[in-house]
Write a protein that holds these residues in place. Sequence first.
Motif, PDB file in Angstrom:
ATOM      1  N   GLN A  74       0.719  -1.117   0.133  1.00 49.40           N
ATOM      2  CA  GLN A  74      -0.069  -0.064  -0.080  1.00 49.40           C
ATOM      3  C   GLN A  74       0.927   1.318  -0.176  1.00 49.40           C
ATOM      4  OE1 GLN A  74      -3.469   0.372   0.357  1.00 49.40           O
ATOM      5  NE2 GLN A  74      -3.037   2.430  -0.231  1.00 49.40           N
ATOM      6  N   ALA A  75       1.686   1.133   0.866  1.00 53.30           N
ATOM      7  CA  ALA A  75       2.927   2.490   0.833  1.00 53.30           C
ATOM      8  C   ALA A  75       3.442   2.741  -0.370  1.00 53.30           C
ATOM      9  CB  ALA A  75       4.001   2.105   1.929  1.00 53.30           C
ATOM     10  N   ALA A  76       3.898   1.503  -1.088  1.00 50.13           N
ATOM     11  CA  ALA A  76       4.571   1.524  -2.342  1.00 50.13           C
ATOM     12  C   ALA A  76       3.561   2.370  -3.444  1.00 50.13           C
ATOM     13  CB  ALA A  76       5.158   0.355  -2.950  1.00 50.13           C
ATOM     14  N   LEU A  77       2.329   1.921  -3.463  1.00 51.78           N
ATOM     15  CA  LEU A  77       1.630   2.507  -4.400  1.00 51.78           C
ATOM     16  C   LEU A  77       1.127   3.937  -3.939  1.00 51.78           C
ATOM     17  CD1 LEU A  77      -0.530   2.023  -6.602  1.00 51.78           C
ATOM     18  CD2 LEU A  77      -2.111   1.136  -5.086  1.00 51.78           C
ATOM     19  N   ASP A  78       0.937   4.026  -3.047  1.00 52.30           N
ATOM     20  CA  ASP A  78       0.814   5.617  -2.607  1.00 52.30           C
ATOM     21  C   ASP A  78       1.962   6.463  -2.846  1.00 52.30           C
ATOM     22  OD1 ASP A  78      -1.672   4.900  -1.401  1.00 52.30           O
ATOM     23  OD2 ASP A  78      -0.865   4.923   0.675  1.00 52.30           O
ATOM     24  N   THR A  79       3.069   6.017  -2.802  1.00 52.83           N
ATOM     25  CA  THR A  79       4.323   6.826  -2.997  1.00 52.83           C
ATOM     26  C   THR A  79       4.424   7.032  -4.544  1.00 52.83           C
ATOM     27  OG1 THR A  79       5.466   5.859  -1.344  1.00 52.83           O
ATOM     28  CG2 THR A  79       6.619   6.996  -2.988  1.00 52.83           C
ATOM     29  N   LEU A  80       3.953   5.758  -5.547  1.00 56.60           N
ATOM     30  CA  LEU A  80       3.995   6.098  -6.904  1.00 56.60           C
ATOM     31  C   LEU A  80       2.860   7.085  -7.086  1.00 56.60           C
ATOM     32  CD1 LEU A  80       4.836   2.320  -7.837  1.00 56.60           C
ATOM     33  CD2 LEU A  80       6.138   4.340  -8.186  1.00 56.60           C
ATOM     34  N   MET A  81       1.880   7.041  -6.674  1.00 55.27           N
ATOM     35  CA  MET A  81       0.593   7.886  -7.180  1.00 55.27           C
ATOM     36  C   MET A  81       0.727   9.222  -6.403  1.00 55.27           C
ATOM     37  SD  MET A  81      -2.255   4.983  -7.134  1.00 55.27           S
ATOM     38  CE  MET A  81      -3.473   6.113  -7.573  1.00 55.27           C
ATOM     39  N   GLY A  82       1.730   9.414  -5.621  1.00 55.14           N
ATOM     40  CA  GLY A  82       1.730  10.742  -4.828  1.00 55.14           C
ATOM     41  C   GLY A  82       0.507  10.975  -3.908  1.00 55.14           C
ATOM     42  N   ARG A  83       0.020   9.718  -3.326  1.00 54.03           N
ATOM     43  CA  ARG A  83      -1.534   9.881  -2.405  1.00 54.03           C
ATOM     44  C   ARG A  83      -0.801  10.086  -1.160  1.00 54.03           C
ATOM     45  NH1 ARG A  83      -5.955   6.648  -3.868  1.00 54.03           N
ATOM     46  NH2 ARG A  83      -5.386   5.597  -1.920  1.00 54.03           N
ATOM     47  N   SER A  84      -1.769  10.290  -0.241  1.00 53.29           N
ATOM     48  CA  SER A  84      -1.818  10.392   1.147  1.00 53.29           C
ATOM     49  C   SER A  84      -2.167   8.905   1.510  1.00 53.29           C
ATOM     50  CB  SER A  84      -2.778  11.473   1.711  1.00 53.29           C
ATOM     51  OG  SER A  84      -2.888  11.255   3.058  1.00 53.29           O
ATOM     52  N   PRO A  85      -1.435   8.428   2.487  1.00 61.71           N
ATOM     53  CA  PRO A  85      -1.711   7.110   2.987  1.00 61.71           C
ATOM     54  C   PRO A  85      -3.019   6.732   3.736  1.00 61.71           C
ATOM     55  CG  PRO A  85       0.602   7.864   3.923  1.00 61.71           C
ATOM     56  CD  PRO A  85      -0.233   9.155   3.124  1.00 61.71           C
TER      57      PRO A  85
END
Length: 127
Positions: A74-85
């Motif tokens: 989840q953290a990896a996806l959030d980082t790639l998408m520039g999303r808040s965790p």
Amino acid sequence: MFDTKAAYYGLARARGQLALSQDLLRASQEFDSLTRQGVELGSRPAVEQIQSGIEVVRARQQVTLTQSQADRAQAALDTLMGRSPEIPVQALAPLPTVFTLVDHDASLRQALAARTDITSAEATAQA
């Protein structure tokens, strides 16, 4: 784009593994409960209760491990998408597959041109 897609499917896989490990934990807890009742009634040896208790502990460890893997994905996806965790990722429909028409004649010419045995035979015939 590829990294984001891979991270999304990695998250989906991690969530699937988490669900599986949670199911296994529930099953091992039920088996442990049945084993405990059997030991209390005297129909099962006490060693079976110890073994089933060990399986419950292993299943709990597996849930913890798969939960951390899902959190990492989840953290990896959030980082790639520039999303808040804090924003949850819901299940999405699979990405549409784009099909392109293939020119069979051009593909055949390209495949034949790439074969060295044919090109060397043609060169020998022309010489």
